[in-house]
Enzyme design. Structure first.
Site, PDB file in Angstrom:
ATOM      1  N   HIS A 166       1.026  -0.354  -0.138  1.00  0.00           N
ATOM      2  CA  HIS A 166       0.185  -0.347   0.295  1.00  0.00           C
ATOM      3  C   HIS A 166       0.709   1.613  -0.365  1.00  0.00           C
ATOM      4  O   HIS A 166       0.713   1.814  -0.817  1.00  0.00           O
ATOM      5  CB  HIS A 166      -0.627  -0.139   0.873  1.00  0.00           C
ATOM      6  CG  HIS A 166      -2.583  -1.233   0.925  1.00  0.00           C
ATOM      7  ND1 HIS A 166      -3.057  -1.085   1.920  1.00  0.00           N
ATOM      8  CD2 HIS A 166      -1.503  -1.719  -0.101  1.00  0.00           C
ATOM      9  CE1 HIS A 166      -3.579  -2.286   1.823  1.00  0.00           C
ATOM     10  NE2 HIS A 166      -3.546  -3.018   0.506  1.00  0.00           N
ATOM     11  N   HIS A 187      -1.040 -11.703  -4.918  1.00  0.00           N
ATOM     12  CA  HIS A 187       0.187 -11.204  -4.496  1.00  0.00           C
ATOM     13  C   HIS A 187       1.471 -11.772  -5.694  1.00  0.00           C
ATOM     14  O   HIS A 187       2.667 -11.749  -5.829  1.00  0.00           O
ATOM     15  CB  HIS A 187       0.921 -10.676  -3.274  1.00  0.00           C
ATOM     16  CG  HIS A 187      -0.334  -9.469  -2.298  1.00  0.00           C
ATOM     17  ND1 HIS A 187       0.190  -8.635  -2.880  1.00  0.00           N
ATOM     18  CD2 HIS A 187      -1.324  -9.887  -1.549  1.00  0.00           C
ATOM     19  CE1 HIS A 187      -0.119  -7.755  -2.403  1.00  0.00           C
ATOM     20  NE2 HIS A 187      -1.400  -8.841  -0.918  1.00  0.00           N
TER      21      HIS A 187
END
Length: 305
Positions: A91, A281
């Site tokens: 993030h 991911h």
């Protein structure tokens, strides 16, 4: 040649120091963060994570580099050869990239970047409040020269990631979730688009999955979701989100957020179109790794002011 629309023509760093405090999504531990400007980009290039102890003594420095990426459940982690690590970097990396902070030192006094409210919005707001200082170096992009594809699974579980040449940074991401159907986000990725359409989307998950995952993590000695709370995730119960969604198709937008952060390990935004079916991911990293491994598939491109 001019810089793609929406992006600056020079590299940048923070105008002043940024501070944040929160807890880790997976470790649950409190963490203090300072993001420091870099005044000499040649001496300390890119984004560097600096681990310190409670007295501020340096433990390790880890560049945001794909070579340091280590597989972890539900997050992206960097780890040095001596075992020091920083987890859940995606993030803040996405936020720095799209706020065009090309050089900075991210200092943490614990292992995990704070999850905050589960989105990138607090990072975007904090970075914009601190401001950006332009540097002398021209803006750099990674220009994609030919298609690169990775895939996994089959049928309804198939995952596929593709990047191909384009004049700007574009994404088309598709994901599905039982009870919510297929969701798609598609568009050109610019700093303003990311801030308004992607950054507010939160990490999400079903409450019925969280407890077994936490227990499994304790059994395996691996922190998983120990800090997960409705205050920092879009918590799903049945076919609804507690408190409702922030954005239409919030789940796929968060997949875009994670993808932008994982690809930011390359060190610059792309000039290419990324298409993703059920990204994760691990798949994000596989695409990045495959692209960078093929030196005929990409090149550095600079844009002068």
């Amino acid at each position: 040649m001019s810089t793609p629309a929406g992006w600056q023509s020079t590299q940048g760093t923070l105008a002043r120091e940024l501070t944040m405090r929160g807890h880790g999504l997976h470790t649950g531990r409190a963490v203090n963060v300072r993001i420091l400007p870099v005044h000499n980009a040649a001496a300390s290039p890119g984004i560097v994570f600096r681990r310190v102890d409670s007295q501020g003594r340096e433990l390790a420095r880890l560049r945001a580099d794909p070579a340091l990426r280590r597989a972890q459940p539900l997050c992206t982690m960097l780890r040095s050869a001596d075992g020091q690590g920083v987890r859940t970097v995606e993030h803040v990396l996405a936020s720095l990239l799209t706020c065009e902070i090309d050089h900075a030192i991210v200092e943490l006094d614990a292992e995990e970047v704070p999850i905050l409210d589960g989105s990138a919005q607090p990072w975007i707001e904090a970075i914009r409040t601190c401001g950006r200082r332009a540097l002398a170096q021209p803006k750099r992009f990674i220009r994609v020269l030919k298609p690169v594809v990775v895939s996994d699974g089959s049928g309804g579980q198939r995952r596929e990631m593709r990047v191909e040449p384009a004049a700007r940074y574009e994404m088309c991401v598709r994901n599905d979730l039982k009870g919510f159907g297929e969701m798609t986000w598609e568009g050109a990725l610019t700093p303003d688009v990311f801030a308004s359409e992607i950054a507010p989307s939160r990490s999400y998950g079903r409450l019925k999955w969280a407890v077994p995952a936490i227990i499994a993590g304790y059994v395996r000695g691996m922190p998983i979701l120990r800090g997960a709370r409705p205050s920092c995730t879009a918590s799903i119960v049945g076919n609804r989100v507690l408190g409702g969604m922030r954005l239409p198709d919030e789940f796929v937008r968060h997949r875009v957020l994670d993808l932008v952060g994982d690809l930011a390990l390359a060190g610059a935004p792309l000039l290419g179109r990324v298409s993703a079916l059920r990204p994760s991911h691990e798949m994000n990293y596989r695409l990045l790794s495959a692209l960078l491994a093929d030196r005929d598939a990409w090149e550095w491109t600079e844009f002068e002011a």
